[in-house]
Write an enzyme that holds these catalytic residues in place. Structure first.
Site, PDB file in Angstrom:
ATOM      1  N   HIS A 259      -1.606  -5.602   1.553  1.00  0.00           N
ATOM      2  CA  HIS A 259      -2.840  -6.232   1.407  1.00  0.00           C
ATOM      3  C   HIS A 259      -2.494  -7.674   0.614  1.00  0.00           C
ATOM      4  O   HIS A 259      -1.637  -7.692  -0.217  1.00  0.00           O
ATOM      5  CB  HIS A 259      -3.723  -5.635   0.449  1.00  0.00           C
ATOM      6  CG  HIS A 259      -4.778  -6.021  -0.210  1.00  0.00           C
ATOM      7  ND1 HIS A 259      -6.043  -6.639   0.461  1.00  0.00           N
ATOM      8  CD2 HIS A 259      -4.980  -7.220  -1.282  1.00  0.00           C
ATOM      9  CE1 HIS A 259      -6.962  -7.505  -0.207  1.00  0.00           C
ATOM     10  NE2 HIS A 259      -6.087  -8.058  -1.300  1.00  0.00           N
TER      11      HIS A 259
ATOM     12  N   TYR B  87     -12.212  -2.755  -3.301  1.00  0.00           N
ATOM     13  CA  TYR B  87     -12.863  -2.979  -1.938  1.00  0.00           C
ATOM     14  C   TYR B  87     -14.110  -3.170  -1.999  1.00  0.00           C
ATOM     15  O   TYR B  87     -15.110  -2.750  -0.952  1.00  0.00           O
ATOM     16  CB  TYR B  87     -12.580  -1.504  -1.305  1.00  0.00           C
ATOM     17  CG  TYR B  87     -11.020  -1.592  -0.793  1.00  0.00           C
ATOM     18  CD1 TYR B  87     -10.398  -2.767   0.033  1.00  0.00           C
ATOM     19  CD2 TYR B  87     -10.055  -0.583  -1.237  1.00  0.00           C
ATOM     20  CE1 TYR B  87      -9.103  -2.670   0.428  1.00  0.00           C
ATOM     21  CE2 TYR B  87      -8.707  -0.595  -0.730  1.00  0.00           C
ATOM     22  CZ  TYR B  87      -8.396  -1.476   0.045  1.00  0.00           C
ATOM     23  OH  TYR B  87      -6.962  -1.576   0.579  1.00  0.00           O
TER      24      TYR B  87
ATOM     25  N   ARG C 293      -0.994 -15.048   4.025  1.00  0.00           N
ATOM     26  CA  ARG C 293      -1.520 -14.574   5.074  1.00  0.00           C
ATOM     27  C   ARG C 293      -0.816 -14.480   6.262  1.00  0.00           C
ATOM     28  O   ARG C 293      -0.823 -13.556   7.237  1.00  0.00           O
ATOM     29  CB  ARG C 293      -3.086 -15.181   5.082  1.00  0.00           C
ATOM     30  CG  ARG C 293      -3.786 -15.005   3.875  1.00  0.00           C
ATOM     31  CD  ARG C 293      -4.367 -13.868   3.674  1.00  0.00           C
ATOM     32  NE  ARG C 293      -5.344 -13.381   4.686  1.00  0.00           N
ATOM     33  CZ  ARG C 293      -5.823 -12.022   4.649  1.00  0.00           C
ATOM     34  NH1 ARG C 293      -5.686 -11.066   3.758  1.00  0.00           N
ATOM     35  NH2 ARG C 293      -6.885 -11.634   5.827  1.00  0.00           N
TER      36      ARG C 293
ATOM     37  N   ASN D 184      -1.628  -0.033   7.383  1.00  0.00           N
ATOM     38  CA  ASN D 184      -1.118  -1.541   7.584  1.00  0.00           C
ATOM     39  C   ASN D 184      -0.439  -2.136   6.569  1.00  0.00           C
ATOM     40  O   ASN D 184      -0.163  -3.275   6.455  1.00  0.00           O
ATOM     41  CB  ASN D 184      -2.115  -2.294   8.227  1.00  0.00           C
ATOM     42  CG  ASN D 184      -3.247  -2.707   7.074  1.00  0.00           C
ATOM     43  OD1 ASN D 184      -3.208  -2.361   5.741  1.00  0.00           O
ATOM     44  ND2 ASN D 184      -4.349  -3.394   7.514  1.00  0.00           N
TER      45      ASN D 184
ATOM     46  N   LYS E  18       0.835  -1.252  -0.003  1.00  0.00           N
ATOM     47  CA  LYS E  18       0.155  -0.065  -0.047  1.00  0.00           C
ATOM     48  C   LYS E  18       0.876   1.099  -0.059  1.00  0.00           C
ATOM     49  O   LYS E  18       2.179   1.338   0.245  1.00  0.00           O
ATOM     50  CB  LYS E  18      -1.153  -0.037   1.490  1.00  0.00           C
ATOM     51  CG  LYS E  18      -2.002  -1.074   1.358  1.00  0.00           C
ATOM     52  CD  LYS E  18      -2.832  -1.248   2.398  1.00  0.00           C
ATOM     53  CE  LYS E  18      -3.858  -2.479   2.478  1.00  0.00           C
ATOM     54  NZ  LYS E  18      -4.561  -2.310   3.696  1.00  0.00           N
TER      55      LYS E  18
ATOM     56  N   GLU F  12      -8.888 -10.650  -7.628  1.00  0.00           N
ATOM     57  CA  GLU F  12      -7.980  -9.391  -7.606  1.00  0.00           C
ATOM     58  C   GLU F  12      -6.947  -9.596  -8.820  1.00  0.00           C
ATOM     59  O   GLU F  12      -6.534  -8.381  -9.049  1.00  0.00           O
ATOM     60  CB  GLU F  12      -7.393  -9.459  -6.180  1.00  0.00           C
ATOM     61  CG  GLU F  12      -8.491  -9.057  -5.232  1.00  0.00           C
ATOM     62  CD  GLU F  12      -8.010  -9.161  -3.618  1.00  0.00           C
ATOM     63  OE1 GLU F  12      -8.479  -8.743  -2.945  1.00  0.00           O
ATOM     64  OE2 GLU F  12      -6.947  -9.706  -3.462  1.00  0.00           O
TER      65      GLU F  12
ATOM     66  N   PHE G  59     -16.390   2.681   6.609  1.00  0.00           N
ATOM     67  CA  PHE G  59     -14.995   2.915   6.278  1.00  0.00           C
ATOM     68  C   PHE G  59     -14.462   2.797   4.861  1.00  0.00           C
ATOM     69  O   PHE G  59     -13.446   3.170   4.338  1.00  0.00           O
ATOM     70  CB  PHE G  59     -13.978   2.232   7.104  1.00  0.00           C
ATOM     71  CG  PHE G  59     -14.154   0.696   7.008  1.00  0.00           C
ATOM     72  CD1 PHE G  59     -13.655  -0.095   6.057  1.00  0.00           C
ATOM     73  CD2 PHE G  59     -15.077   0.026   8.033  1.00  0.00           C
ATOM     74  CE1 PHE G  59     -13.853  -1.478   5.812  1.00  0.00           C
ATOM     75  CE2 PHE G  59     -15.314  -1.396   7.944  1.00  0.00           C
ATOM     76  CZ  PHE G  59     -14.693  -2.135   6.764  1.00  0.00           C
TER      77      PHE G  59
ATOM     78  N   ARG H 244       3.075  -7.136   8.954  1.00  0.00           N
ATOM     79  CA  ARG H 244       2.328  -6.220   9.736  1.00  0.00           C
ATOM     80  C   ARG H 244       2.862  -6.022  11.241  1.00  0.00           C
ATOM     81  O   ARG H 244       2.945  -5.133  11.811  1.00  0.00           O
ATOM     82  CB  ARG H 244       0.761  -6.307   9.733  1.00  0.00           C
ATOM     83  CG  ARG H 244       0.446  -6.022   8.503  1.00  0.00           C
ATOM     84  CD  ARG H 244      -1.237  -6.502   8.577  1.00  0.00           C
ATOM     85  NE  ARG H 244      -1.788  -6.022   7.070  1.00  0.00           N
ATOM     86  CZ  ARG H 244      -2.752  -6.553   6.725  1.00  0.00           C
ATOM     87  NH1 ARG H 244      -3.197  -7.626   7.301  1.00  0.00           N
ATOM     88  NH2 ARG H 244      -3.195  -6.253   5.458  1.00  0.00           N
TER      89      ARG H 244
ATOM     90  N   THR I 267      -4.668  -7.981  10.415  1.00  0.00           N
ATOM     91  CA  THR I 267      -4.930  -7.001   9.965  1.00  0.00           C
ATOM     92  C   THR I 267      -4.800  -5.603  11.036  1.00  0.00           C
ATOM     93  O   THR I 267      -4.051  -4.639  10.323  1.00  0.00           O
ATOM     94  CB  THR I 267      -6.408  -6.734   9.431  1.00  0.00           C
ATOM     95  OG1 THR I 267      -6.828  -7.969   8.544  1.00  0.00           O
ATOM     96  CG2 THR I 267      -6.859  -5.427   9.118  1.00  0.00           C
TER      97      THR I 267
END
Length: 152
Positions: free
Chosen positions: A117, A51, A87, A114, A11, A128, A59, A104, A93
């Site tokens: 993704h 998203y 993951r 964070n 990100k 995706e 949010f 993270r 998260t």
């Protein structure tokens, strides 16, 4: 375990903090194969599609605003069990809940920043990858260390 593909995005906060190499290295050291990589500032339309499952949540606009605020490094990784393993590499998260040693847990500041993704399942990964990459942008290749030959 089956060979899978997953979508990973660093990100804007991760890009701006200079964490791209660190994050790429973690996936490479784990033994996954990078088959797609590009840097872009996502359009609002792309971000809203990405998203879309959160569209009705309060949010949603903040997510879209943040992911479009600067460059993102979009990637496709391939390997045995890569979705679940990615993951685990990424961590929870919420950075305060992420284990030390995860991306993270080690690098993220807060839930809104964070760093990374990762697709949460096979269907999501397929969606995706198709959203962020054209088929021609993905490279199938065989790492030289996977070609085992016996020299006489």
């Amino acid at each position: 375990m089956a060979v899978e593909r997953t979508f990973i995005a660093i990100k804007p906060d991760g890009v701006q903090r200079g964490l791209v190499g660190e994050i790429l290295g973690r996936f490479e050291r784990k033994g996954f194969k990078l088959i797609g990589l590009k840097q872009l500032t996502p359009s609002r339309a792309l971000a809203e599609q990405h998203y879309g499952v959160h569209r009705e949540r309060p949010f949603f606009n903040g997510l879209v605003d943040f992911i479009t605020s600067g460059p993102v490094v979009a990637m496709v990784w391939e390997g045995d069990g890569v979705i679940a393993s990615a993951r685990q590499l990424i961590g929870a998260t919420k950075p305060l809940e992420a284990e030390p040693g995860t991306i993270r847990g080690d690098l993220a500041v807060n839930i809104g920043r964070n760093v990374i993704h990762g697709s949460d399942g096979a269907e999501t990964a397929q969606f995706e990858i198709g959203l962020w990459f054209q088929a021609a942008e993905l490279n199938d290749w065989l790492p030289s260390d996977q070609v085992w030959r016996v020299e006489a």
